[in-house]
Scaffold this active site. Structure first.
Site, PDB file in Angstrom:
ATOM      1  N   SER A 164       0.801  -1.207   0.000  1.00  0.00           N
ATOM      2  CA  SER A 164       0.000   0.000   0.000  1.00  0.00           C
ATOM      3  C   SER A 164       0.846   1.274   0.000  1.00  0.00           C
ATOM      4  CB  SER A 164      -0.927  -0.073   1.220  1.00  0.00           C
ATOM      5  OG  SER A 164      -1.937   0.858   1.159  1.00  0.00           O
ATOM      6  N   LYS A 223      -0.747  -4.413  -2.979  1.00  0.00           N
ATOM      7  CA  LYS A 223      -2.014  -3.882  -2.489  1.00  0.00           C
ATOM      8  C   LYS A 223      -2.146  -2.452  -3.012  1.00  0.00           C
ATOM      9  CE  LYS A 223      -5.037  -2.145   0.567  1.00  0.00           C
ATOM     10  NZ  LYS A 223      -5.323  -0.719   0.782  1.00  0.00           N
ATOM     11  N   ASP A 281      10.677   5.026  -9.943  1.00  0.00           N
ATOM     12  CA  ASP A 281      10.310   5.570 -11.251  1.00  0.00           C
ATOM     13  C   ASP A 281      11.020   6.885 -11.552  1.00  0.00           C
ATOM     14  OD1 ASP A 281       8.689   3.615 -12.249  1.00  0.00           O
ATOM     15  OD2 ASP A 281       6.834   4.774 -12.192  1.00  0.00           O
TER      16      ASP A 281
END
Length: 531
Positions: free
Chosen positions: A373, A398, A384
């Site tokens: 999460s 999740k 990224d």
């Protein structure tokens, strides 16, 4: 800082007028054992409010008749003689196979009518079942809502008023002194003292024994009762009779309660590397991290710090806004995360703001199969953006956001309302974060040698980013390239430190998880958001 859970948000729906109207409406059932008018009104409010919430914000539109019936079936846990049958036009309450009461079934998506039916069904069942009539209303709510949310995803849930109060304390803090206690053998032992709290300032320590609170002997009190007595309004006072760990003579101290938020960030130096373990994301996490970074700079020396380790292993998540804020601590610019669901307000984009508290130093993020999460948001954003190397095993996957809605009984209904997407566009739900360097089954020395010889396989970024949220088969294939590890091996930290001390190899490792260009990322996001 408030925010939504990824594993809370204020009530998003304009239901105040609806709830007032419901409270004023009369219930058609006749009074009977255990059916006080106040209980009937609250029962109606509970089910109408809950089903309207599900209809408005749950990530998928769902048949509310199926949801309601699944909830009402759970009443047989209190009295097996209660049965339910349903056809296309009716819901039937069966009493021990001898008599039945029929209710006209509303249309599949009429939340208010299904809520009213559920309330009438429960009150009618109470009239015919002495066992159900004697059951506390909260137990009935818990059973019915647990049945309802079983038709949703695994992250939507109901919390009773007592559980919700504890959930809010965990997220937002509470009035207290800042200790964790364990109750055993009629003794209350302090097992930890939080930093920057009244308990720490008063000199309380681990293994101190609390003998009395405000003059009341703690012998015979359970854990919940002790915690309840230690907590109270901010600035109120509490008197403790203590047996300090290093003495045999009890002492009495007076403390003023303060606003306490459970600690989620722990720092220690690893030579010239600052190591931070983040255990969750509550309303104080980003501020705690900033405070500990300042501490690290003072202890190690800002100019001497060679890098940072951010350990997110076994971090189950928490508040969305805090995941964004923690990512922003280390990023100068760019997308952090976006969320998308059925509700119009669920489409949100979060961008970094200028200012990197790590001053551009190398960062290694550790993840494992229990990193979920909010921790996956941070790992994906830093990976990224090229700001960090992620090492470990595949994370949990999740990738959904929950919103927490308060119910008329002060309980909470937690509903999944959006999926979140990494900066390069892919959805983390059921996929997770693929580490730049997979340590599962490999020693740090082997991995460093392979990295030195350019033999480590880069993350298949294009393949990952092109996946649709529903393509679980392809997701599973990618996840198998670095199977989850649930433990926290010390070798992960060893690998992180080694990487930070070798700038050339660190740069190569960053490239293994390099994200596509902004144009490619936008295209990937459009693909993954398609149904």
């Amino acid at each position: 800082m408030g925010g939504r859970l990824i594993n809370s948000a204020p009530r998003l729906l304009p239901l105040a007028a609806l709830m007032t109207m419901l409270a004023l409406a009369a219930c058609g059932s006749t009074d009977g054992p255990g059916t006080a008018t106040g209980d009937r009104d609250e029962t109606r409010d509970m089910f109408v409010t809950g089903l309207n919430d599900i209809d408005a914000v749950y990530i998928d539109r769902i048949n509310l008749g199926d949801v309601t019936v699944e909830g009402l079936k759970r009443l047989d846990a209190f009295d097996p003689a209660i049965g339910l049958r349903r056809n296309s036009t009716e819901v039937e309450l069966d009493i021990d196979g001898q008599e039945s009461v029929r209710f006209d079934a509303p249309s599949a998506y009429d939340a208010t009518d299904w809520g009213e039916l559920a309330a009438r069904y429960v009150e009618t069942a109470k009239l015919h079942s002495a066992k159900l009539a004697l059951t506390p209303p909260e137990k009935i709510y818990e059973a019915v809502f647990d049945g309802m949310v079983s038709k949703l995803d695994g992250f939507s849930r109901y919390s009773s008023a007592a559980d919700a109060d504890e959930n809010r304390a965990s997220r937002d803090g509470f009035g207290g002194i800042g200790v964790k206690v364990a109750v055993a053998d009629s003794r209350v032992r302090i097992i930890s003292v939080m930093n920057y709290t009244p308990a720490q300032r008063a000199g309380l320590q681990t293994d101190d024994i609390i003998l009395a609170i405000d003059g009341q002997d703690v012998a015979g009190l359970d854990q919940h009762q002790v915690v309840d007595k230690l907590r109270g309004p901010v600035d109120s006072r509490v008197e403790l009779k203590l047996l300090k760990a290093d003495t045999t003579v009890p002492t009495t101290i007076l403390l003023s309660r303060a606003h306490v938020v459970p600690e989620t960030v722990v720092y220690h130096p690893e030579g010239n590397v600052a190591y931070f373990h983040i255990y969750g994301f509550n309303s104080d996490t980003s501020e705690s991290l900033e405070r500990e970074i300042s501490h690290a700079k003072s202890e190690i020396g800002a100019a001497n710090i060679t890098g940072y380790v951010l350990d997110l292993r076994s971090n189950p998540g928490g508040l969305l806004d805090e995941a964004v804020a923690v990512s922003d601590v280390f990023m100068q610019k760019g997308r952090i995360v976006s969320t998308h669901g059925r509700h119009p307000d669920s489409h949100q984009y979060f961008e970094a703001t200028a200012g990197d508290l790590a001053d551009g130093r190398p960062i290694v993020v550790l993840v494992n199969g229990n990193s979920a999460s909010a921790s996956e948001i941070v790992a994906a954003a830093l990976q990224d953006s090229g700001r960090a190397v992620v090492i470990g095993s595949n994370s949990y996957g999740k990738g959904t956001v929950q919103t927490v809605l308060r119910l008329p009984n002060s309980g909470e209904l937690t509903l999944t309302w959006a999926r979140f997407h990494a900066p390069s566009g892919y959805t983390l739900n059921k996929l997770g974060v693929l580490p730049s360097i997979c340590t599962n089954g490999h020693s740090p020395s082997e991995l460093m040698t392979e990295l030195e010889h350019n033999e480590l396989r880069a993350i298949p970024v294009a393949e990952r980013n092109a996946l649709k949220p529903t393509d679980t088969a392809e997701m599973d294939k990618l996840r198998k390239t670095c199977p989850q590890v649930k433990s926290e091996p010390a070798t992960d930290v060893e690998m992180a430190l080694d990487l930070i001390h070798k700038p050339l190899l660190y740069t190569r490792a960053v490239a293994l998880g390099e994200s596509p260009s902004p144009a490619d990322a936008a295209e990937a996001a459009a693909v993954t958001q398609a149904p």
